[in-house]
Scaffold this active site. Structure first.
Site, PDB file in Angstrom:
ATOM      1  N   ASP A  30      -0.022   8.827  -4.676  1.00  0.00           N
ATOM      2  CA  ASP A  30      -0.263   7.453  -4.236  1.00  0.00           C
ATOM      3  C   ASP A  30       0.845   7.026  -3.264  1.00  0.00           C
ATOM      4  OD1 ASP A  30      -2.030   4.899  -5.641  1.00  0.00           O
ATOM      5  OD2 ASP A  30      -0.340   4.407  -4.342  1.00  0.00           O
ATOM      6  N   ASN A  87     -10.120   1.920 -11.787  1.00  0.00           N
ATOM      7  CA  ASN A  87     -10.419   0.504 -11.567  1.00  0.00           C
ATOM      8  C   ASN A  87     -11.818   0.405 -10.970  1.00  0.00           C
ATOM      9  OD1 ASN A  87      -7.871  -0.479 -12.398  1.00  0.00           O
ATOM     10  ND2 ASN A  87      -6.993   0.053 -10.416  1.00  0.00           N
ATOM     11  N   GLY A  93      -9.191  -4.809  -9.806  1.00  0.00           N
ATOM     12  CA  GLY A  93      -8.141  -4.372  -8.883  1.00  0.00           C
ATOM     13  C   GLY A  93      -8.511  -3.228  -7.973  1.00  0.00           C
ATOM     14  N   THR A  95      -9.307  -1.520  -4.778  1.00  0.00           N
ATOM     15  CA  THR A  95      -9.118  -1.884  -3.369  1.00  0.00           C
ATOM     16  C   THR A  95      -9.679  -0.834  -2.421  1.00  0.00           C
ATOM     17  OG1 THR A  95      -6.909  -0.880  -3.342  1.00  0.00           O
ATOM     18  CG2 THR A  95      -7.034  -3.243  -3.837  1.00  0.00           C
ATOM     19  N   HIS A  98     -13.916   4.174  -3.003  1.00  0.00           N
ATOM     20  CA  HIS A  98     -14.265   5.596  -3.161  1.00  0.00           C
ATOM     21  C   HIS A  98     -13.611   5.943  -4.483  1.00  0.00           C
ATOM     22  CE1 HIS A  98     -14.424   9.900  -1.304  1.00  0.00           C
ATOM     23  NE2 HIS A  98     -14.012  10.023  -2.572  1.00  0.00           N
ATOM     24  N   HIS A 100     -11.605   6.908  -7.645  1.00  0.00           N
ATOM     25  CA  HIS A 100     -10.347   7.650  -7.772  1.00  0.00           C
ATOM     26  C   HIS A 100      -9.802   7.417  -9.165  1.00  0.00           C
ATOM     27  CE1 HIS A 100      -9.721   3.705  -5.875  1.00  0.00           C
ATOM     28  NE2 HIS A 100      -8.616   3.616  -6.606  1.00  0.00           N
TER      29      HIS A 100
HETATM   30  P1  AMP Z   1      -7.188   0.865  -6.451  1.00  0.00           P
HETATM   31  O1  AMP Z   1      -6.413  -0.424  -6.328  1.00  0.00           O
HETATM   32  O2  AMP Z   1      -7.508   1.271  -7.863  1.00  0.00           O
HETATM   33  O3  AMP Z   1      -8.415   0.874  -5.557  1.00  0.00           O
HETATM   34  O4  AMP Z   1      -6.211   1.989  -5.938  1.00  0.00           O
HETATM   35  C1  AMP Z   1      -6.059   2.319  -4.596  1.00  0.00           C
HETATM   36  C2  AMP Z   1      -4.750   3.041  -4.494  1.00  0.00           C
HETATM   37  O5  AMP Z   1      -4.718   3.717  -3.245  1.00  0.00           O
HETATM   38  C3  AMP Z   1      -3.524   2.127  -4.541  1.00  0.00           C
HETATM   39  O6  AMP Z   1      -2.699   2.490  -5.643  1.00  0.00           O
HETATM   40  C4  AMP Z   1      -2.836   2.389  -3.195  1.00  0.00           C
HETATM   41  O7  AMP Z   1      -1.441   2.378  -3.271  1.00  0.00           O
HETATM   42  C5  AMP Z   1      -3.387   3.758  -2.820  1.00  0.00           C
HETATM   43  N1  AMP Z   1      -3.412   4.065  -1.395  1.00  0.00           N
HETATM   44  C6  AMP Z   1      -3.804   3.255  -0.383  1.00  0.00           C
HETATM   45  N2  AMP Z   1      -3.705   3.910   0.794  1.00  0.00           N
HETATM   46  C7  AMP Z   1      -3.250   5.159   0.504  1.00  0.00           C
HETATM   47  C8  AMP Z   1      -2.939   6.316   1.279  1.00  0.00           C
HETATM   48  N3  AMP Z   1      -3.090   6.334   2.617  1.00  0.00           N
HETATM   49  N4  AMP Z   1      -2.481   7.418   0.650  1.00  0.00           N
HETATM   50  C9  AMP Z   1      -2.317   7.423  -0.689  1.00  0.00           C
HETATM   51  N5  AMP Z   1      -2.609   6.365  -1.478  1.00  0.00           N
HETATM   52  C10 AMP Z   1      -3.063   5.252  -0.900  1.00  0.00           C
HETATM   53 ZN    ZN Z   2     -15.238   7.886   0.691  1.00  0.00          ZN
END
Ligand code: AMP
Ligand code: ZN
Length: 114
Positions: A30, A87, A93, A95, A98, A100
């Site tokens: 992350d 999430n 939360g 964001t 896709h 993960h």
């Molecule tokens: P969520 O809030 O559950 O959708 O998690 C999205 C996560 O993606 C967050 O913890 C961000 O810090 C992480 N994130 C966003 N952009 C990137 C990136 N380019 N490389 C790695 N992690 C990322």
């Molecule tokens: Zn995707």
């Protein structure tokens, strides 16, 4: 999906700090870690949220969860404990739309989560 950050990381179009990849999954660190270990495991195939899963995805989700355990073990957190989180949608939360699986370790985690 053409305009999806995690599709682009999975395809290599955007560079990620990758810790594992195979035919179905990519795992990378992350960019804004919330613990000493904070890895995201994503399927190569675009799935926007858990709400879009169907029974044909069961094996894929199983692979994601088992990979989380394998990465936690590899990074030395399996015995003391680690946190896994999906999430789903903005209220929880999410964001990046896709799916993960967050895998966090290396500190204590409270319950209930914030
Ligand atoms: P969520 O809030 O559950 O959708 O998690 C999205 C996560 O993606 C967050 O913890 C961000 O810090 C992480 N994130 C966003 N952009 C990137 C990136 N380019 N490389 C790695 N992690 C990322
Ligand atoms: Zn995707």
């Amino acid at each position: 999906m053409s305009d999806c950050l995690f599709c682009k990381i999975a395809s290599g179009e955007i560079k990620g700090n990758i810790v594992f990849e195979d035919e179905h999954l990519v795992a990378f660190r992350d960019i804004n870690p919330q613990a000493p270990m904070h890895v995201l495991i994503v399927p190569r195939r675009h799935i926007a949220s858990l709400n879009e899963l169907d029974s044909s995805d069961d094996a894929l989700v199983g692979e994601m969860v088992r990979r989380a355990a394998a990465i936690a073990k590899q990074e030395g957190h399996a015995e003391i404990g680690y946190r896994t989180v999906f999430n789903c949608n903005a209220g929880a939360g999410q964001t990046v739309f896709h799916i993960h699986l967050h895998v966090l370790g290396g500190r204590r985690f409270g319950w209930p989560p914030g």
